[in-house]
Write a protein that holds these residues in place. Structure first.
Motif, PDB file in Angstrom:
ATOM      1  N   ASP A 236      24.857  55.773 104.334  1.00 58.41           N
ATOM      2  CA  ASP A 236      25.592  56.753 105.135  1.00 58.41           C
ATOM      3  C   ASP A 236      26.928  56.210 105.608  1.00 58.41           C
ATOM      4  O   ASP A 236      27.879  56.965 105.809  1.00 58.41           O
ATOM      5  N   ARG A 237      27.022  54.894 105.769  1.00 56.33           N
ATOM      6  CA  ARG A 237      28.271  54.296 106.252  1.00 56.33           C
ATOM      7  C   ARG A 237      29.119  53.706 105.127  1.00 56.33           C
ATOM      8  O   ARG A 237      30.139  53.088 105.379  1.00 56.33           O
ATOM      9  N   GLU A 238      28.688  53.902 103.907  1.00 58.30           N
ATOM     10  CA  GLU A 238      29.448  53.386 102.761  1.00 58.30           C
ATOM     11  C   GLU A 238      29.492  54.473 101.686  1.00 58.30           C
ATOM     12  O   GLU A 238      28.622  54.559 100.819  1.00 58.30           O
ATOM     13  N   ILE A 239      30.526  55.320 101.790  1.00 53.05           N
ATOM     14  CA  ILE A 239      30.653  56.472 100.900  1.00 53.05           C
ATOM     15  C   ILE A 239      31.970  56.363 100.120  1.00 53.05           C
ATOM     16  O   ILE A 239      33.035  56.160 100.701  1.00 53.05           O
ATOM     17  N   VAL A 240      31.851  56.489  98.814  1.00 54.43           N
ATOM     18  CA  VAL A 240      33.020  56.457  97.935  1.00 54.43           C
ATOM     19  C   VAL A 240      33.171  57.837  97.306  1.00 54.43           C
ATOM     20  O   VAL A 240      32.175  58.454  96.910  1.00 54.43           O
ATOM     21  N   SER A 241      34.394  58.337  97.221  1.00 52.63           N
ATOM     22  CA  SER A 241      34.606  59.621  96.567  1.00 52.63           C
ATOM     23  C   SER A 241      35.772  59.536  95.602  1.00 52.63           C
ATOM     24  O   SER A 241      36.686  58.721  95.764  1.00 52.63           O
ATOM     25  N   TYR A 242      35.711  60.403  94.592  1.00 55.23           N
ATOM     26  CA  TYR A 242      36.741  60.457  93.559  1.00 55.23           C
ATOM     27  C   TYR A 242      37.200  61.903  93.390  1.00 55.23           C
ATOM     28  O   TYR A 242      36.380  62.797  93.154  1.00 55.23           O
ATOM     29  N   ASP A 243      38.491  62.123  93.516  1.00 55.53           N
ATOM     30  CA  ASP A 243      39.087  63.443  93.331  1.00 55.53           C
ATOM     31  C   ASP A 243      39.930  63.430  92.061  1.00 55.53           C
ATOM     32  O   ASP A 243      40.807  62.579  91.904  1.00 55.53           O
ATOM     33  N   TYR A 244      39.669  64.406  91.194  1.00 54.15           N
ATOM     34  CA  TYR A 244      40.369  64.438  89.916  1.00 54.15           C
ATOM     35  C   TYR A 244      41.736  65.083  90.053  1.00 54.15           C
ATOM     36  O   TYR A 244      41.879  66.168  90.634  1.00 54.15           O
ATOM     37  N   ASP A 245      42.749  64.395  89.537  1.00 57.69           N
ATOM     38  CA  ASP A 245      44.107  64.921  89.488  1.00 57.69           C
ATOM     39  C   ASP A 245      44.404  65.326  88.048  1.00 57.69           C
ATOM     40  O   ASP A 245      44.552  64.464  87.169  1.00 57.69           O
ATOM     41  N   ALA A 246      44.473  66.638  87.805  1.00 55.96           N
ATOM     42  CA  ALA A 246      44.613  67.137  86.438  1.00 55.96           C
ATOM     43  C   ALA A 246      45.950  66.757  85.825  1.00 55.96           C
ATOM     44  O   ALA A 246      46.048  66.590  84.601  1.00 55.96           O
ATOM     45  N   ASP A 247      46.990  66.627  86.633  1.00 56.86           N
ATOM     46  CA  ASP A 247      48.311  66.301  86.090  1.00 56.86           C
ATOM     47  C   ASP A 247      48.333  64.910  85.454  1.00 56.86           C
ATOM     48  O   ASP A 247      48.871  64.716  84.368  1.00 56.86           O
TER      49      ASP A 247
END
Length: 355
Positions: A236-247
């Protein structure tokens, strides 16, 4: 008679002048000439020649798959990088070819960053060694760089046969490791890459080695689930996220909701491949240290070009690689981040499509 003669004389002069003007008008002046324009065929030849020059490369970087005219026979440098909240933002991560993110003690991850195509001036903060990190480094015959460890772990590093540099022996010496006065220990030790050659020479390590290439393909067309935003929860205190950039066709990394930035150049961490590997973790002592299985293979996820594939991972010659239905998969040329997660960690696709 004299008048007729004079008139005739002037008439002859006028006729001669008129003839002279006509003759002069028929001669084009040099400065009036227009330069001849290049033909379409000649212009096409110039463009083709320039294009050929741009696409001619002597080498390919083995850990990014990107072409270069630079030499590629130097050693891979691997560095233990701190990921405590007090260590952020880190320096040098935007220039790493490959980064492995694995749990250390408790609920905190730590990075093993591999540098080859681009080695930044400053890397860190540098942290202590753990066996499964130098096991990963050994798969690339990399120089394993860390700062301090227990006597037992130092003995394991030495017994492994890997070439290593321990910052504890160079602490704040000004040419290989330097402490940042604006941060508190142990979050303030940085590696200075300008001293690497000197350190390798002093230790008797080879500075040049052929580096086997990771599998890359320019024609990566993943078939899977659209994945514009993916969340990896270690705890819960170690969250990684990835957001895709289409450009850019890259995934932008965040830690605990905050963009992962490079302290040195201010760049956001952007990846061409994100490889999420699930494997067995076991806590082995009261301090929360772990053993991590890097050999058995298992389930994994591969993020490329806005798509997530459910795949498998295998350890091939010490390297963790993606497979699907028994067939090896390729990475897209560029930078790669590998999240090694435990069985209880979750991977979620929060929305479809890219930014």
């Amino acid at each position: 008679m004299r008048k007729l003669t004079t008139f005739g004389f002037f008439l002859v002069l006028m006729l001669l002048a008129a003839c002279s003007n006509e003759a002069g008008a028929s001669q084009p002046e040099a400065e009036q000439e227009e330069p001849q324009e290049a033909t379409e065929t000649e212009e096409a030849d110039v463009v083709t020649e320039e294009k050929d020059v741009e696409e001619t490369f002597e080498n390919v970087y083995p850990l990014t798959g990107e072409p270069t005219n630079d030499s590629v026979d130097h050693r891979v440098l691997s560095v233990m990088v701190n990921n405590h909240t007090k260590a952020r933002p880190q320096s040098g991560l935007s220039q790493a070819d490959v980064v492995y993110e694995v749990l250390a003690e408790g609920q905190i991850t730590r990075f093993l960053a591999l540098f080859h195509s681009d080695i930044p001036d400053e890397i860190g903060p540098v942290r202590s060694a753990r066996p499964y990190y130098f096991e990963l480094a050994n798969g690339f015959d990399a120089v394993y760089t860390y700062h301090g460890a227990s006597a037992a772990i130092n003995e394991k590093v030495a017994a492994s046969g890997i070439d290593y540099l321990d910052g504890a022996g160079y602490d704040n010496n000004g040419w290989l490791f330097e402490r940042d006065s604006e941060r508190a220990a142990p979050h303030n030790s940085f590696l200075l890459s300008s001293g690497i050659d000197q350190a390798l020479a002093e230790q008797g390590y080879e500075a040049e080695k052929e580096v086997p290439a990771l599998p890359f393909s320019e024609d990566v067309s993943p078939a899977g689930t659209e994945a514009g935003n993916v969340k990896v929860t270690y705890y819960d205190r170690e969250i990684v996220s990835y957001d895709y950039d289409a450009d850019s066709e890259q995934y932008l990394r965040s830690s605990d909701g905050a963009p992962t930035m490079d302290r040195t150049n201010g760049e956001r961490i952007a990846l061409d491949n994100v490889f999420i590997v699930r494997t067995e973790h076991n806590v082995i002592d009261s301090a929360g240290r772990r053993s991590v299985d890097l050999t058995s293979g298992g389930d994994a996820y591969l993020l490329q070009k806005g798509t997530m594939q459910e795949v498998q991972w295998k350890n091939v010659d010490g390297r963790i690689l993606p497979y699907k239905d028994g067939e090896a998969l390729s990475f897209a040329p560029g930078q790669t981040w590998v999240n090694i997660i435990q069985e209880s960690s979750t991977v979620e696709v929060l929305n479809e499509g890219g930014q």
